[in-house]
Design a protein around this motif. Structure first.
Motif, PDB file in Angstrom:
ATOM      1  N   MET A   1      42.702  62.138  20.003  1.00 21.11           N
ATOM      2  CA  MET A   1      43.643  61.165  20.586  1.00 21.11           C
ATOM      3  C   MET A   1      45.007  61.335  19.925  1.00 21.11           C
ATOM      4  SD  MET A   1      43.031  57.111  21.142  1.00 21.11           S
ATOM      5  CE  MET A   1      43.232  56.681  19.424  1.00 21.11           C
ATOM      6  N   PRO A   2      45.988  61.841  20.644  1.00 19.58           N
ATOM      7  CA  PRO A   2      47.277  62.157  20.019  1.00 19.58           C
ATOM      8  C   PRO A   2      48.166  60.949  19.738  1.00 19.58           C
ATOM      9  CG  PRO A   2      47.298  62.781  22.320  1.00 19.58           C
ATOM     10  CD  PRO A   2      45.915  62.283  22.036  1.00 19.58           C
ATOM     11  N   ILE A   3      47.833  59.782  20.299  1.00 23.42           N
ATOM     12  CA  ILE A   3      48.610  58.604  19.903  1.00 23.42           C
ATOM     13  C   ILE A   3      47.657  57.515  19.436  1.00 23.42           C
ATOM     14  CG2 ILE A   3      48.839  57.916  22.347  1.00 23.42           C
ATOM     15  CD1 ILE A   3      51.469  56.442  21.357  1.00 23.42           C
TER      16      ILE A   3
ATOM     17  N   ARG B   1      47.268  53.528  18.297  1.00 22.86           N
ATOM     18  CA  ARG B   1      47.931  52.239  18.487  1.00 22.86           C
ATOM     19  C   ARG B   1      47.191  51.168  17.691  1.00 22.86           C
ATOM     20  NH1 ARG B   1      46.842  54.519  23.529  1.00 22.86           N
ATOM     21  NH2 ARG B   1      48.627  55.391  24.651  1.00 22.86           N
TER      22      ARG B   1
ATOM     23  N   LEU C   1      55.975  55.636  14.309  1.00 23.47           N
ATOM     24  CA  LEU C   1      56.925  55.096  15.286  1.00 23.47           C
ATOM     25  C   LEU C   1      57.071  53.592  15.087  1.00 23.47           C
ATOM     26  CD1 LEU C   1      58.614  55.706  17.926  1.00 23.47           C
ATOM     27  CD2 LEU C   1      56.619  54.888  19.168  1.00 23.47           C
TER      28      LEU C   1
ATOM     29  N   ILE D   1      63.079  63.192  19.301  1.00 25.67           N
ATOM     30  CA  ILE D   1      62.073  63.777  20.198  1.00 25.67           C
ATOM     31  C   ILE D   1      62.730  64.254  21.492  1.00 25.67           C
ATOM     32  CG2 ILE D   1      60.035  63.270  21.607  1.00 25.67           C
ATOM     33  CD1 ILE D   1      59.158  61.316  19.343  1.00 25.67           C
TER      34      ILE D   1
ATOM     35  N   ARG E   1      62.241  67.185  17.147  1.00 21.82           N
ATOM     36  CA  ARG E   1      60.947  66.805  16.583  1.00 21.82           C
ATOM     37  C   ARG E   1      59.942  66.850  17.716  1.00 21.82           C
ATOM     38  NH1 ARG E   1      59.354  62.214  12.774  1.00 21.82           N
ATOM     39  NH2 ARG E   1      61.560  62.028  12.308  1.00 21.82           N
ATOM     40  N   ARG E   2      58.822  67.545  17.492  1.00 21.42           N
ATOM     41  CA  ARG E   2      57.770  67.591  18.511  1.00 21.42           C
ATOM     42  C   ARG E   2      56.507  66.967  17.951  1.00 21.42           C
ATOM     43  NH1 ARG E   2      57.970  73.556  21.282  1.00 21.42           N
ATOM     44  NH2 ARG E   2      60.201  73.477  21.823  1.00 21.42           N
ATOM     45  N   PRO E   3      56.258  65.727  18.289  1.00 19.85           N
ATOM     46  CA  PRO E   3      55.108  65.055  17.684  1.00 19.85           C
ATOM     47  C   PRO E   3      53.782  65.659  18.144  1.00 19.85           C
ATOM     48  CG  PRO E   3      56.071  63.696  19.397  1.00 19.85           C
ATOM     49  CD  PRO E   3      56.981  64.873  19.234  1.00 19.85           C
ATOM     50  N   GLU E   4      52.903  65.839  17.172  1.00 21.35           N
ATOM     51  CA  GLU E   4      51.528  66.263  17.456  1.00 21.35           C
ATOM     52  C   GLU E   4      50.645  65.025  17.538  1.00 21.35           C
ATOM     53  OE1 GLU E   4      50.098  69.719  17.101  1.00 21.35           O
ATOM     54  OE2 GLU E   4      52.149  70.068  17.782  1.00 21.35           O
ATOM     55  N   HIS E   5      51.056  64.044  16.786  1.00 25.90           N
ATOM     56  CA  HIS E   5      50.293  62.803  16.726  1.00 25.90           C
ATOM     57  C   HIS E   5      51.275  61.689  16.368  1.00 25.90           C
ATOM     58  CE1 HIS E   5      46.187  60.926  16.074  1.00 25.90           C
ATOM     59  NE2 HIS E   5      47.031  59.952  15.866  1.00 25.90           N
ATOM     60  N   VAL E   6      51.172  60.570  17.073  1.00 25.58           N
ATOM     61  CA  VAL E   6      52.070  59.445  16.809  1.00 25.58           C
ATOM     62  C   VAL E   6      51.236  58.238  16.382  1.00 25.58           C
ATOM     63  CG1 VAL E   6      53.705  57.817  17.847  1.00 25.58           C
ATOM     64  CG2 VAL E   6      53.788  60.242  18.480  1.00 25.58           C
TER      65      VAL E   6
ATOM     66  N   ALA F   1      51.817  54.383  16.278  1.00 24.78           N
ATOM     67  CA  ALA F   1      52.750  53.347  16.735  1.00 24.78           C
ATOM     68  C   ALA F   1      52.441  52.030  16.034  1.00 24.78           C
ATOM     69  CB  ALA F   1      52.641  53.191  18.248  1.00 24.78           C
TER      70      ALA F   1
END
Lengths: 181, 280
Positions: B1-3, B5, B25, B35, B40-45, B47
């Protein structure tokens, strides 16, 4: 949109596979599915390029111009600075969702009547911002209006008639509180 | 899961422990610009906006503690009574849209030399709270937390969880110079606190060094010259304070201004802000 060295597009997939996510957004009261979107996409990009809602305009993509203003959970934001994938379970309201079934809001009508619309590019963002101001502060003085719209740039510099439109709505609402939209 | 929450702090720290390369974030006003412009290239955020505990503040007799995701707008409206100088500085950030989103923890994490809250925080001897799943909580003085322009001592698995300052009495003022009144990154800015609790003048200066700066010699000299009962100060001492602050600045020339102008401007702002804190 513009071709300046920019933005908000998924990165070239050849170099590096994009990290994607499938999620759902609530936009103007409707559930909208966003399948397989790069996680770095801004809410502005998703609304315009994936959901067909071009009301929020794309100009600076860096929170400078206010053309992409909208509400997230009732808070006025620049949608270029909102990560779309983080806006799940939020109530997103765009300029398209302000009017009721094709009717203009009092703010939209006042902008037309005052001749506040020149090229029009900044207007959707300004409309949302002015709604936000007058819903929070029914009787703003001129300095409050100027501060409230300080993050919405009109490159036609038509601020005189924009301020006039705000004043017109303010007076109309104060005279007839029931009639406001 | 790349983001991720997370809805509580433990959840966020767990993700950072597992994925230390994740991008944190908060308000998004810095991260999203990086971004969108492909810096910046997020691989995983991770939040943070669902973590209510990070949006809270605590007021005790001695300390004011601000949660990391408190926005500039909250500071401007809800915290003006406890932190008047910080509220003034927050009101000069960006536009209403930016102030509704941007957070004090984000200002700390970005650590821009032009960060608008940093001079006030430095002048107030702020301590930054960093928390990780592995090592718990540690506190760093702001001067140790900021290690250079846009550089901090935060480890990859740590989250900025709050910032705390001592509560002091006395007038405060902040001032900022830029090309217009709104939507500007400062060319020079200051925060002045006339701390009647400790009978010292505190000044933090921004955009005139690699990070926010104190002017300790200037502070010491003017603190001696002030009549603390009347809150008055001889005009000559105020002028000397401005000159000493300009002297302590370490400005550079860049696309926003010249070193010479920044040095001049920060001295003017320092003297003016002090004057506005005092009785005529």
């Amino acid at each position: 949109m513009s071709d300046h060295s920019s933005p908000s597009r998924p990165p070239p997939s050849a170099a590096q596979p994009s990290v994607t996510e499938t999620y759902e957004l609530s936009v103007n009261g409707r559930a909208r599915s966003v399948p397989d979107a790069w996680i770095g996409e801004s809410l502005l990009y998703v609304l315009r390029e994936r959901l067909g809602l071009p009301g929020a305009k794309n100009a600076c993509e860096q929170g400078e111009c206010g053309s992409c203003s909208l509400y997230v959970d009732g808070v006025l934001l620049n949608s270029c600075c909102v990560l779309a994938a983080d806006a799940v379970d939020a109530d997103i309201r765009t300029v398209e969702g302000l009017g009721d079934g094709g009717h203009l809001t009092d703010v939209q009508q006042a902008f037309l009547d005052a001749g506040a619309v020149q090229c029009g590019f900044c207007i959707p963002g300004l409309i949302v911002t002015v709604h936000d101001l007058l819903d929070r502060v029914p009787d703003p003085d001129e300095l409050q209006v100027r501060e409230a719209i300080s993050g919405n740039l009109c490159r036609c510099t038509g601020y005189g008639r924009i301020l006039q439109a705000v004043e017109d709505v303010k007076l109309a609402r104060l005279a007839d509180p029931e009639g406001s939209s | 899961m790349p983001i991720s929450r997370p809805t509580d702090l433990a959840g966020a720290l767990e993700v950072l422990a597992e994925v230390p390369t994740a991008d944190v974030l908060a308000g998004g006003t810095d991260a999203m610009v990086e971004i969108s412009f492909d810096h910046r290239r997020p691989e995983h955020v991770v939040a943070l906006r669902r973590i209510d505990a990070l949006r809270e503040h605590r007021v005790s007799p001695a300390v004011l503690e601000l949660g990391a995701t408190i926005t500039y707008m909250q500071i401007e409206t809800e915290l003006a009574e406890h932190a008047p100088g910080l509220a003034m500085a927050s009101r000069t950030v960006g536009s209403p849209q930016i102030r509704n989103a941007g957070t004090i923890g984000g200002n700390l994490g970005t650590a821009s030399p032009a960060g608008d809250t940093l001079p006030w925080l430095l002048a107030m001897d702020a301590e930054v709270e960093l928390t990780s799943a592995a090592r718990g909580t540690r506190h760093l003085p702001l001067a140790a937390f900021i290690t250079g322009p846009k550089r901090t001592a935060r480890e990859a698995d740590e989250l900025i969880t709050s910032v705390r300052v001592p509560r002091v009495e006395g007038p405060q003022h902040t001032a900022k110079i830029g090309p217009r009144n709104a939507m500007v990154i400062s060319v020079a800015c200051v925060a002045v606190i006339v701390d009647t609790t400790n009978r010292v003048v505190r000044i933090g200066m921004g955009s005139v060094g690699p990070g926010p700066l104190r002017a300790t010699d200037a502070e010491a000299a003017v603190s001696e010259a002030i009549d603390w009962e009347a809150l008055r100060c001889p005009e000559a001492a105020i002028g000397a304070f401005g000159r000493a602050c300009a002297e302590a600045a370490r400005p550079i020339t860049d696309h926003r201004s010249t070193a010479e102008y920044r040095r001049h401007a920060v001295g003017v702002l320092a003297a003016r802000s002090l004057r506005r804190c005092l009785n005529a």
